[in-house]
Design an enzyme around this catalytic site. Sequence first.
Site, PDB file in Angstrom:
ATOM      1  N   HIS A  19       0.847  -1.194   0.000  1.00  0.00           N
ATOM      2  CA  HIS A  19       0.000   0.000   0.000  1.00  0.00           C
ATOM      3  C   HIS A  19       0.881   1.243   0.000  1.00  0.00           C
ATOM      4  CE1 HIS A  19       0.680   0.832   4.243  1.00  0.00           C
ATOM      5  NE2 HIS A  19       0.231  -0.371   4.596  1.00  0.00           N
ATOM      6  N   HIS A  22       4.194   1.396   2.023  1.00  0.00           N
ATOM      7  CA  HIS A  22       5.330   0.663   1.450  1.00  0.00           C
ATOM      8  C   HIS A  22       5.863   1.410   0.223  1.00  0.00           C
ATOM      9  CE1 HIS A  22       2.604  -2.591   3.100  1.00  0.00           C
ATOM     10  NE2 HIS A  22       3.649  -2.617   3.909  1.00  0.00           N
ATOM     11  N   CYS A 127       2.340 -11.161  21.316  1.00  0.00           N
ATOM     12  CA  CYS A 127       1.410 -10.571  20.345  1.00  0.00           C
ATOM     13  C   CYS A 127       1.778 -11.092  18.962  1.00  0.00           C
ATOM     14  CB  CYS A 127       1.481  -9.043  20.370  1.00  0.00           C
ATOM     15  SG  CYS A 127       0.547  -8.314  19.007  1.00  0.00           S
ATOM     16  N   CYS A 130       2.770  -8.338  16.368  1.00  0.00           N
ATOM     17  CA  CYS A 130       4.134  -7.797  16.475  1.00  0.00           C
ATOM     18  C   CYS A 130       5.170  -8.911  16.409  1.00  0.00           C
ATOM     19  CB  CYS A 130       4.345  -7.095  17.799  1.00  0.00           C
ATOM     20  SG  CYS A 130       3.225  -5.775  18.130  1.00  0.00           S
ATOM     21  N   CYS A 144      -1.796  -5.153  23.621  1.00  0.00           N
ATOM     22  CA  CYS A 144      -0.648  -4.711  22.836  1.00  0.00           C
ATOM     23  C   CYS A 144      -0.899  -3.267  22.403  1.00  0.00           C
ATOM     24  CB  CYS A 144      -0.473  -5.620  21.618  1.00  0.00           C
ATOM     25  SG  CYS A 144       0.421  -4.817  20.289  1.00  0.00           S
ATOM     26  N   HIS A 147      -1.513  -3.175  18.408  1.00  0.00           N
ATOM     27  CA  HIS A 147      -2.627  -3.889  17.787  1.00  0.00           C
ATOM     28  C   HIS A 147      -3.912  -3.855  18.608  1.00  0.00           C
ATOM     29  CE1 HIS A 147       0.886  -5.426  15.629  1.00  0.00           C
ATOM     30  NE2 HIS A 147       0.052  -5.484  14.617  1.00  0.00           N
ATOM     31  N   LYS A 296      -5.817   6.751  10.807  1.00  0.00           N
ATOM     32  CA  LYS A 296      -4.804   5.731  10.601  1.00  0.00           C
ATOM     33  C   LYS A 296      -5.245   4.864   9.420  1.00  0.00           C
ATOM     34  CE  LYS A 296      -2.290   2.218  12.938  1.00  0.00           C
ATOM     35  NZ  LYS A 296      -1.959   1.420  14.041  1.00  0.00           N
ATOM     36  N   LYS A 299      -6.840  -1.693   7.050  1.00  0.00           N
ATOM     37  CA  LYS A 299      -7.668  -2.508   6.171  1.00  0.00           C
ATOM     38  C   LYS A 299      -9.113  -2.506   6.645  1.00  0.00           C
ATOM     39  CE  LYS A 299      -6.215  -6.371   3.711  1.00  0.00           C
ATOM     40  NZ  LYS A 299      -5.777  -7.747   3.687  1.00  0.00           N
TER      41      LYS A 299
HETATM   42  O1  ME8 Z   1       7.744  -4.261   9.522  1.00  0.00           O
HETATM   43  N1  ME8 Z   1       3.315   5.289   6.544  1.00  0.00           N
HETATM   44  O2  ME8 Z   1       7.260  -5.045   7.404  1.00  0.00           O
HETATM   45  P1  ME8 Z   1       5.952  -4.200   7.021  1.00  0.00           P
HETATM   46  C1  ME8 Z   1       4.605   5.233   6.195  1.00  0.00           C
HETATM   47  N2  ME8 Z   1       8.920  -7.045   7.739  1.00  0.00           N
HETATM   48  N3  ME8 Z   1       5.282   4.084   5.977  1.00  0.00           N
HETATM   49  C2  ME8 Z   1       4.618   2.942   6.128  1.00  0.00           C
HETATM   50  C3  ME8 Z   1       3.241   2.919   6.508  1.00  0.00           C
HETATM   51  C4  ME8 Z   1       2.583   4.178   6.712  1.00  0.00           C
HETATM   52  N4  ME8 Z   1       1.299   4.273   7.033  1.00  0.00           N
HETATM   53  N5  ME8 Z   1       2.859   1.635   6.571  1.00  0.00           N
HETATM   54  C5  ME8 Z   1       3.938   0.871   6.238  1.00  0.00           C
HETATM   55  C6  ME8 Z   1       7.944  -5.017   8.586  1.00  0.00           C
HETATM   56  N6  ME8 Z   1       5.005   1.653   5.964  1.00  0.00           N
HETATM   57  C7  ME8 Z   1       9.109  -5.994   8.640  1.00  0.00           C
HETATM   58  C8  ME8 Z   1      10.381  -5.228   8.336  1.00  0.00           C
HETATM   59  S1  ME8 Z   1      13.021  -5.129   7.973  1.00  0.00           S
HETATM   60  C9  ME8 Z   1      14.306  -6.065   8.391  1.00  0.00           C
HETATM   61  C10 ME8 Z   1      11.623  -6.065   8.423  1.00  0.00           C
HETATM   62  C11 ME8 Z   1       6.345   1.189   5.520  1.00  0.00           C
HETATM   63  O3  ME8 Z   1       5.428  -4.814   5.779  1.00  0.00           O
HETATM   64  C12 ME8 Z   1       7.433   1.700   6.431  1.00  0.00           C
HETATM   65  O4  ME8 Z   1       8.644   1.621   5.754  1.00  0.00           O
HETATM   66  O5  ME8 Z   1       5.053  -4.078   8.186  1.00  0.00           O
HETATM   67  C13 ME8 Z   1       7.396   0.686   7.554  1.00  0.00           C
HETATM   68  O6  ME8 Z   1       8.551   0.717   8.366  1.00  0.00           O
HETATM   69  C14 ME8 Z   1       7.279  -0.579   6.754  1.00  0.00           C
HETATM   70  O7  ME8 Z   1       6.400  -0.218   5.656  1.00  0.00           O
HETATM   71  C15 ME8 Z   1       6.727  -1.760   7.526  1.00  0.00           C
HETATM   72  O8  ME8 Z   1       6.535  -2.790   6.615  1.00  0.00           O
END
Ligand code: ME8
Length: 636
Positions: A19, A22, A127, A130, A144, A147, A296, A299
């Site tokens: 989304h 990312h 959790c 997390c 948590c 969440h 926020k 989904k």
């Molecule tokens: O945490 N605003 O993966 P994830 C800005 N797999 N950036 C956002 C966002 C938002 N609302 N939502 C997501 C993980 N992001 C682990 C990481 S690394 C070794 C492992 C972006 O799929 C932002 O970069 O939950 C956030 O840190 C990341 O997606 C979390 O991605």
Amino acid sequence: MEKRIYITTPIYYINAKPHIGHAYTTILCDVARRFYRLLGYETYFLTGTDEHGDKIFRAAQGNQCEPSRYADEISALYRNLWPTLHIQPDDFIRTTEERHKKVVREVLSLIYQRGEIYHARYGGFYCTGCERFYTEKELVDGKCPDHLVEPEWIEEENYFFKMSMYQEWLIQYVKDHPDFIRPERYRNETLSFLKDPLKDLCISRPKSRLPWGIPLPFDDKYVTYVWFDALVNYISAIGYPDGEKFKKFWHCSNHFTAKDILKPHAIYWPCMLKAAGVEPYLHLNVHGYWSMDKQKMSKTLGNVVAPLDLSRKYGVDSFRYFLLKDMTFGLDADFSEENLVKRFNSDLANDFGNLVKRITEMIGKYCESRIPEPGPLQEPDKLILASLEELVNSMPSLLDNLKFNDLLEKIMNVARASNKYVNDQAPWDLYKKKDISRLHTVLYTAAKLAVSCAHLLGPVTPEKSAEAFDQFGITRRDDQSIHVPLQPGLPVKTGEILFPKVESPPPSPDTIKTEGKDEQPAAKQGAVEERIEYEDFAKVKLFAARVLVAERVPKTDKLMRMDIDLGFEKRQIVAGIAMEYAPEEMIGKTIVVVENLKSKKMKGLESKGMLLAAHGKKGLSLITVDRPVEPGSDIS
Ligand code: ME8
């Protein structure tokens, strides 16, 4: 000074589709790498997917799919999305790849041999969201904090990494390296975490509970904890321990993440690296969170912005520009389509696009569509070119301080000043006065400004900048010198508008807010084309019902269980409203229920019927009745 930089995004979980959040981090990294290239840096840019762990295992189960097949499918969604957003990573790592698993095993073995991993029995609040244990103190009202669900109490034997022994070292390291974690607010947050005693990190999960992970090299009854696995991607992808890329790029590593994953990156990762005898990364760059219309993104609320939908509508480059311009690095920002349109019309269409258009047109009209030969520069020409030079000189420090939006503002300021320069020098008057030498100087200077603005915007708008270059008869590359040579005599194309203004008011966010067409309620998609007969509608039995009992379903954040009175019968329904309505609010309410829907099990609870709600922009609103009616009243 060595000009080299290694840029990484988080590797994304594959339990959900990509989304805007990312997309933001990945676009940001792509933009940063292109800017550094422009400054002559050798760059390496990594992204990828995080594919092990509870969350993914459960998501695969929920999709009735083998985890590996599920991982292939969702990972490909990410990998294929990036080029369509003009993102060009050098590598895409998946934690299920052998090259990664091998390094995780190596790092684990090394730390184990050093005696810094031990086996112990542990009980804690876990959790799943997390994927970590919480101490009682960390929970908020027993839930948590991220969440808002009650964690499970889990007691089991596991392996632990002696992270606590690195606490003093880490505090000192963060203090000695002021820009290790930036911006400062996140450095301070890290130091404040470190005020409390650091606990050892549980780095395994029993295979009997979770089979989906990398087996520990010293005990294959366990798999590796997903964070201990995922963080290692940053070195496995570049060939730790002795690959060329590792030697070349690790010492200039820049991790980019949002604030949600500060702790694993700021605390676990440096301690893991230290234990493995590897130098810590150079910088952790932490940005804020995007919300959607001040809410926020979630989904459940259905307000997740699908990046592709928007970029299709307004153009990929405009979307990239908006994201970079509207977020100050480190702070939260709110996304709205209305702001995107405003930004597009003012900056891209009015300032930059207009500059290119008027200059190519004037060169077409007054110089037979060829870049003119300039004469001696006069004061106004020197002044405007000096402002461009000033911008170029400020770039390294703006980039090093993560001031992406300021940098874009400065580029736009030069575009605005260039438009003013053209107005003040009035080439049309020079033409009338037949002052051809001055006319040529002004138009050459203006062309140089337009091309330079296009070049400097190129990291954000690569496609549009290339089109602008093309109009001036040249080809653009990111690694080209900032001072683009503009040869007199080059043919200039006219009449193409880079950013046609978006005149119409932005359409309702309803059209952009879903994650993908497949998630649209079927009725919504078919509403216009497919008319139904009254008999079809009459099959649906709608009744007014009174809510007698309402309670949240444990271990979920959105489900509510209710006993309802349908007049002729009392029954149980389960509905996804707990994020928006409190149980107390529901009790006594008269709601509208589809009575003859096949019953469905949710979290082991049978739901016999479905309540109706409107899915508004700001969230859910229950359908209820205008005047009091008895339970069981027919609705038609
Ligand atoms: O945490 N605003 O993966 P994830 C800005 N797999 N950036 C956002 C966002 C938002 N609302 N939502 C997501 C993980 N992001 C682990 C990481 S690394 C070794 C492992 C972006 O799929 C932002 O970069 O939950 C956030 O840190 C990341 O997606 C979390 O991605």
